[in-house]
Design a protein around this motif. Structure first.
Motif, PDB file in Angstrom:
ATOM      1  N   UNK A 341       0.839  -1.201   0.000  1.00 49.53           N
ATOM      2  CA  UNK A 341       0.000   0.000   0.000  1.00 49.53           C
ATOM      3  C   UNK A 341       0.875   1.253   0.000  1.00 49.53           C
ATOM      4  N   UNK A 342       0.528   2.189  -0.853  1.00 52.35           N
ATOM      5  CA  UNK A 342       1.281   3.432  -0.934  1.00 52.35           C
ATOM      6  C   UNK A 342       2.547   3.362  -1.766  1.00 52.35           C
ATOM      7  N   UNK A 343       2.813   2.209  -2.369  1.00 52.52           N
ATOM      8  CA  UNK A 343       4.039   2.063  -3.160  1.00 52.52           C
ATOM      9  C   UNK A 343       3.715   2.088  -4.653  1.00 52.52           C
ATOM     10  N   UNK A 344       4.630   1.598  -5.454  1.00 49.63           N
ATOM     11  CA  UNK A 344       4.421   1.581  -6.902  1.00 49.63           C
ATOM     12  C   UNK A 344       4.478   2.981  -7.489  1.00 49.63           C
ATOM     13  N   UNK A 345       3.577   3.236  -8.433  1.00 45.83           N
ATOM     14  CA  UNK A 345       3.588   4.519  -9.149  1.00 45.83           C
ATOM     15  C   UNK A 345       2.670   5.547  -8.492  1.00 45.83           C
ATOM     16  N   UNK A 346       2.187   5.260  -7.287  1.00 44.72           N
ATOM     17  CA  UNK A 346       1.256   6.177  -6.625  1.00 44.72           C
ATOM     18  C   UNK A 346       1.867   7.560  -6.452  1.00 44.72           C
ATOM     19  N   UNK A 347       3.078   7.631  -5.904  1.00 46.07           N
ATOM     20  CA  UNK A 347       3.732   8.922  -5.678  1.00 46.07           C
ATOM     21  C   UNK A 347       3.940   9.665  -6.992  1.00 46.07           C
ATOM     22  N   UNK A 348       4.424   8.954  -8.001  1.00 50.54           N
ATOM     23  CA  UNK A 348       4.680   9.592  -9.288  1.00 50.54           C
ATOM     24  C   UNK A 348       3.390  10.100  -9.919  1.00 50.54           C
ATOM     25  N   UNK A 349       2.314   9.327  -9.819  1.00 46.77           N
ATOM     26  CA  UNK A 349       1.035   9.758 -10.390  1.00 46.77           C
ATOM     27  C   UNK A 349       0.487  10.989  -9.669  1.00 46.77           C
ATOM     28  N   UNK A 350       0.649  11.036  -8.352  1.00 48.18           N
ATOM     29  CA  UNK A 350       0.140  12.178  -7.585  1.00 48.18           C
ATOM     30  C   UNK A 350       0.886  13.454  -7.960  1.00 48.18           C
ATOM     31  N   UNK A 351       2.211  13.372  -8.046  1.00 45.77           N
ATOM     32  CA  UNK A 351       2.995  14.542  -8.429  1.00 45.77           C
ATOM     33  C   UNK A 351       2.691  14.936  -9.869  1.00 45.77           C
ATOM     34  N   UNK A 352       2.625  13.925 -10.750  1.00 41.66           N
ATOM     35  CA  UNK A 352       2.351  14.198 -12.166  1.00 41.66           C
ATOM     36  C   UNK A 352       0.993  14.847 -12.347  1.00 41.66           C
ATOM     37  N   UNK A 353      -0.001  14.409 -11.584  1.00 41.68           N
ATOM     38  CA  UNK A 353      -1.344  14.981 -11.706  1.00 41.68           C
ATOM     39  C   UNK A 353      -1.337  16.465 -11.378  1.00 41.68           C
ATOM     40  N   UNK A 354      -0.639  16.836 -10.300  1.00 41.64           N
ATOM     41  CA  UNK A 354      -0.589  18.245  -9.912  1.00 41.64           C
ATOM     42  C   UNK A 354       0.122  19.087 -10.968  1.00 41.64           C
ATOM     43  N   UNK A 355       1.230  18.560 -11.506  1.00 36.53           N
ATOM     44  CA  UNK A 355       2.016  19.324 -12.482  1.00 36.53           C
ATOM     45  C   UNK A 355       1.306  19.389 -13.830  1.00 36.53           C
ATOM     46  N   UNK A 356       0.783  18.245 -14.282  1.00 37.50           N
ATOM     47  CA  UNK A 356       0.066  18.222 -15.560  1.00 37.50           C
ATOM     48  C   UNK A 356      -1.145  19.147 -15.504  1.00 37.50           C
ATOM     49  N   UNK A 357      -1.790  19.218 -14.339  1.00 40.81           N
ATOM     50  CA  UNK A 357      -2.970  20.070 -14.203  1.00 40.81           C
ATOM     51  C   UNK A 357      -2.685  21.552 -14.262  1.00 40.81           C
ATOM     52  N   UNK A 358      -1.404  21.942 -14.148  1.00 44.43           N
ATOM     53  CA  UNK A 358      -1.072  23.355 -14.285  1.00 44.43           C
ATOM     54  C   UNK A 358      -0.426  23.995 -13.076  1.00 44.43           C
ATOM     55  N   UNK A 359      -0.157  23.235 -12.013  1.00 46.36           N
ATOM     56  CA  UNK A 359       0.535  23.798 -10.858  1.00 46.36           C
ATOM     57  C   UNK A 359       2.013  23.964 -11.192  1.00 46.36           C
ATOM     58  N   UNK A 360       2.549  25.147 -10.939  1.00 41.29           N
ATOM     59  CA  UNK A 360       3.925  25.428 -11.319  1.00 41.29           C
ATOM     60  C   UNK A 360       4.923  24.765 -10.380  1.00 41.29           C
ATOM     61  N   UNK A 361       5.987  24.223 -10.938  1.00 36.95           N
ATOM     62  CA  UNK A 361       7.073  23.662 -10.144  1.00 36.95           C
ATOM     63  C   UNK A 361       7.894  24.751  -9.468  1.00 36.95           C
ATOM     64  N   UNK A 362       7.736  25.997  -9.923  1.00 36.54           N
ATOM     65  CA  UNK A 362       8.520  27.100  -9.391  1.00 36.54           C
ATOM     66  C   UNK A 362       7.821  27.789  -8.222  1.00 36.54           C
ATOM     67  N   UNK A 363       6.604  27.334  -7.891  1.00 35.30           N
ATOM     68  CA  UNK A 363       5.882  27.895  -6.766  1.00 35.30           C
ATOM     69  C   UNK A 363       5.051  29.118  -7.114  1.00 35.30           C
ATOM     70  N   UNK A 364       4.043  29.375  -6.286  1.00 35.98           N
ATOM     71  CA  UNK A 364       3.265  30.594  -6.417  1.00 35.98           C
ATOM     72  C   UNK A 364       2.138  30.561  -7.421  1.00 35.98           C
ATOM     73  N   UNK A 365       1.955  29.457  -8.169  1.00 35.69           N
ATOM     74  CA  UNK A 365       0.888  29.415  -9.165  1.00 35.69           C
ATOM     75  C   UNK A 365       0.277  28.028  -9.236  1.00 35.69           C
ATOM     76  N   UNK A 366      -1.062  27.973  -9.139  1.00 33.63           N
ATOM     77  CA  UNK A 366      -1.781  26.711  -9.209  1.00 33.63           C
ATOM     78  C   UNK A 366      -2.993  26.729  -8.293  1.00 33.63           C
ATOM     79  N   UNK A 367      -3.921  25.811  -8.523  1.00 31.05           N
ATOM     80  CA  UNK A 367      -5.116  25.684  -7.684  1.00 31.05           C
ATOM     81  C   UNK A 367      -5.368  24.204  -7.420  1.00 31.05           C
ATOM     82  N   UNK A 368      -6.269  23.944  -6.503  1.00 29.47           N
ATOM     83  CA  UNK A 368      -6.607  22.548  -6.203  1.00 29.47           C
ATOM     84  C   UNK A 368      -7.275  21.868  -7.392  1.00 29.47           C
ATOM     85  N   UNK A 369      -7.953  22.663  -8.245  1.00 27.09           N
ATOM     86  CA  UNK A 369      -8.589  22.075  -9.426  1.00 27.09           C
ATOM     87  C   UNK A 369      -7.557  21.578 -10.422  1.00 27.09           C
TER      88      UNK A 369
END
Length: 423
Positions: A341-369
Motif C-alpha cells: 500500500x502506498x508504493x508503486x507509481x502512486x507517488x509519481x502519479x500524484x505529483x504528475x497529476x498536480x504538475x500536468x494540471x497546471x501547478x507550477x514547479x517554481x511555486x506561487x501558481x496553481x489551484x486545487x482544481x
C-alpha cells in the motif's frame, strides 16, 4: 471587416430598439469577445491557465473513443470518476507543497501508513470505524507537521527531508501491519462504502450540477464586487455568466451520464466538496494568500513579517492529511491494506497529476482544481489503455511524455511572465 462592422451596428440598433432576441445575441457576442480578449492578454503574458490540459484531456478522450466505442460509455466514465479520487486527493495535498516551490516525496508512504493504522485498529483491535478513521487521518497530519516543522527550522529542502520520511513512514507501516502483511476490511463497513456507495436517485446528481453552477456564479460575482470596491481589475458580468454557463453544461452532461449507470458516486461527491473547500481556503482566505506569497519568494515573505515556520508546517501538515485521506479511499477501492500500500507509481502519479494540471514547479501558481484535471488526464490514459489492451509500458511512456510537455510549458510560461514583469 466592413461587413462585420455593419452587422454589429445593426445588432446594436436592434438591441437599442428593444428586440429581445437581438439583445440576447448582442450580450452573448460581447461576452465571447470579452472572454477572447482576456484569453489573448493572458496568453501574451504567459498565463495559460487550464486550457492546455483541457485540450490534452479532450484529445485523449477523442483518441480512445475512436479506438474503442466503450471508452465514453456511462459505465466507464462512472468507474473513471471513482478511480481518480484516491490518488486525486493525494495530488491536492501535493498542490499545497508545490505552491511553496517544494516537493513532498513522502505522501505515498503516509497514505499507506494511515490505511494500515485504520485497518489494524478496526479489524485487529475492534475499534469503531469512525474512531479508527479519525486516528488514521491524524497520523497523516502529524507525520506531515513533523516534516514541515523540521524543514522550516533546518531550512533543508523539503524533497530531501521527505525522502527520509518516505523510508521512515514506510518502515512504520510495515511495523504496524506486523507479520500478517495483509488486512482485509469489512466489505459492508464505513470505509468500504466510500467507493462503493452511489446515490441512485437522478435528482441528486442534477441538484449537485445546479449547485456547482450557482456556486461558481455566486463566488465570482462576490469576488467582482470586492474588486470593484477596491478599484482593482475585475471580470465583467458577461464573462462571469459565460463561465458559469459553461460549467453548468459540463455539470449537467456529467450528471446525465452518471445517472445512466448507477448514479452519483459518493466518492466523487466527497472529492468535489473537498477540492472546492480547499480552493476557497487557498484563494479567498488570509492563510491562502500567505501560501501564495511564500511561494513567490521566501526572503520577501520574511521581510513582510510572515510566519514562515508556521506556514511551512501547516502546508506539509495539509499534504500529510490529504495523503492519509487518499490512502483510505485507495484501501476502500480494494477493501484491503497490504505491505505494498502506498508504493508503486502512486507517488509519481500524484505529483504528475498536480504538475500536468497546471501547478507550477517554481511555486506561487496553481489551484486545487489543477489536481483534478491532471488526475483526469492520467486516469483517462490508464483506462483507455486497459480498454484497448495496450501494454503498461506504453501507458508509462505516454504519461511521461504528457508530464514532460507540462513541465516544458510551465518553464516557457514562467519565462514569458518574467519578460512581462509578472514573475
Amino acid at each position: 471587416m466592413r461587413r462585420t462592422t455593419e452587422n454589429t451596428q445593426a445588432d446594436d440598433a436592434a438591441a437599442a430598439a428593444g428586440d429581445p432576441s437581438a439583445r440576447r445575441g448582442h450580450t452573448l457576442s460581447r461576452a465571447l469577445q470579452d472572454w477572447g480578449a482576456a484569453l489573448r492578454r493572458r496568453f501574451r503574458a504567459g498565463e495559460l491557465g487550464s486550457l492546455p490540459v483541457v485540450l490534452v484531456l479532450a484529445t485523449v478522450w477523442i483518441v480512445f473513443q475512436s479506438l474503442n466505442g466503450n471508452f465514453l460509455s456511462p459505465r466507464n466514465l462512472s468507474n473513471l470518476s471513482v478511480d481518480i479520487v484516491g490518488t486525486g486527493l493525494i495530488a491536492v495535498g501535493i498542490v499545497f507543497v508545490l505552491l511553496l516551490g517544494e516537493l513532498d516525496l513522502s505522501v505515498g508512504s503516509i497514505s499507506g501508513l494511515a490505511a494500515a493504522v485504520f485497518a489494524v485498529l478496526n479489524v485487529h483491535h475492534g475499534a469503531p470505524e469512525w474512531l479508527a478513521l479519525i486516528l488514521a487521518v491524524l497520523a497523516g497530519t502529524a507525520a506531515g507537521a513533523v516534516q514541515g516543522y523540521s524543514c522550516a527550522k533546518t531550512r533543508v529542502p523539503a524533497f530531501v527531508l521527505t525522502l527520509a520520511g518516505l523510508l521512515t513512514w514506510n518502515g512504520l507501516m510495515l511495523a504496524v501491519l506486523g507479520t500478517s502483511g495483509t488486512v482485509n476490511l469489512d466489505e459492508n463497513g464505513l470505509v468500504a462504502d466510500l467507493t462503493n456507495y452511489y446515490f441512485t436517485h437522478d435528482a441528486v446528481a442534477y441538484c449537485l450540477a445546479a449547485l456547482c453552477a450557482g456556486a461558481v456564479f455566486t463566488i465570482s460575482y462576490l469576488d467582482r464586487r470586492r474588486r470593484t470596491a477596491a478599484d482593482m481589475p475585475h471580470r465583467s458580468l458577461r464573462h462571469i455568466a459565460l463561465r458559469a454557463g459553461a460549467i453548468a453544461v459540463v455539470a449537467f452532461v456529467s450528471a446525465y451520464l452518471l445517472n445512466r449507470f448507477q448514479g452519483l458516486p459518493l466518492a466523487l461527491l466527497i472529492f468535489l466538496v473537498v477540492v472546492a473547500g480547499l480552493d476557497i481556503l487557498l484563494r479567498h482566505t488570509h492563510y491562502g494568500r500567505q501560501v501564495y506569497a511564500l511561494g513567490g519568494g521566501v526572503e520577501a515573505a520574511r521581510r513582510a513579517s510572515l510566519n514562515v515556520t508556521g506556514i511551512r508546517t501547516a502546508v506539509l501538515a495539509a499534504s500529510g492529511t490529504m495523503a492519509a485521506i487518499g490512502g483510505l479511499f485507495l484501501a476502500s477501492r480494494i477493501t484491503s491494506v497490504s505491505q505494498t500500500s502506498g508504493s508503486g507509481v502512486l507517488l509519481l502519479n500524484a505529483i504528475a497529476a498536480a504538475v500536468i494540471g497546471g501547478t507550477s514547479l517554481f511555486g506561487g501558481r496553481g489551484t486545487t482544481w489543477s489536481a483534478v484535471l491532471g488526475m483526469l488526464v492520467i486516469q483517462s490514459i490508464s483506462s483507455g489503455m486497459a480498454i484497448t489492451d495496450t501494454p503498461t509500458a506504453v501507458q508509462l511512456v505516454i504519461t511521461g511524455g504528457v508530464l514532460f510537455a507540462a513541465v516544458v510549458i510551465d518553464a516557457l510560461s514562467r519565462r514569458s511572465q518574467e519578460a512581462h514583469g509578472r514573475a
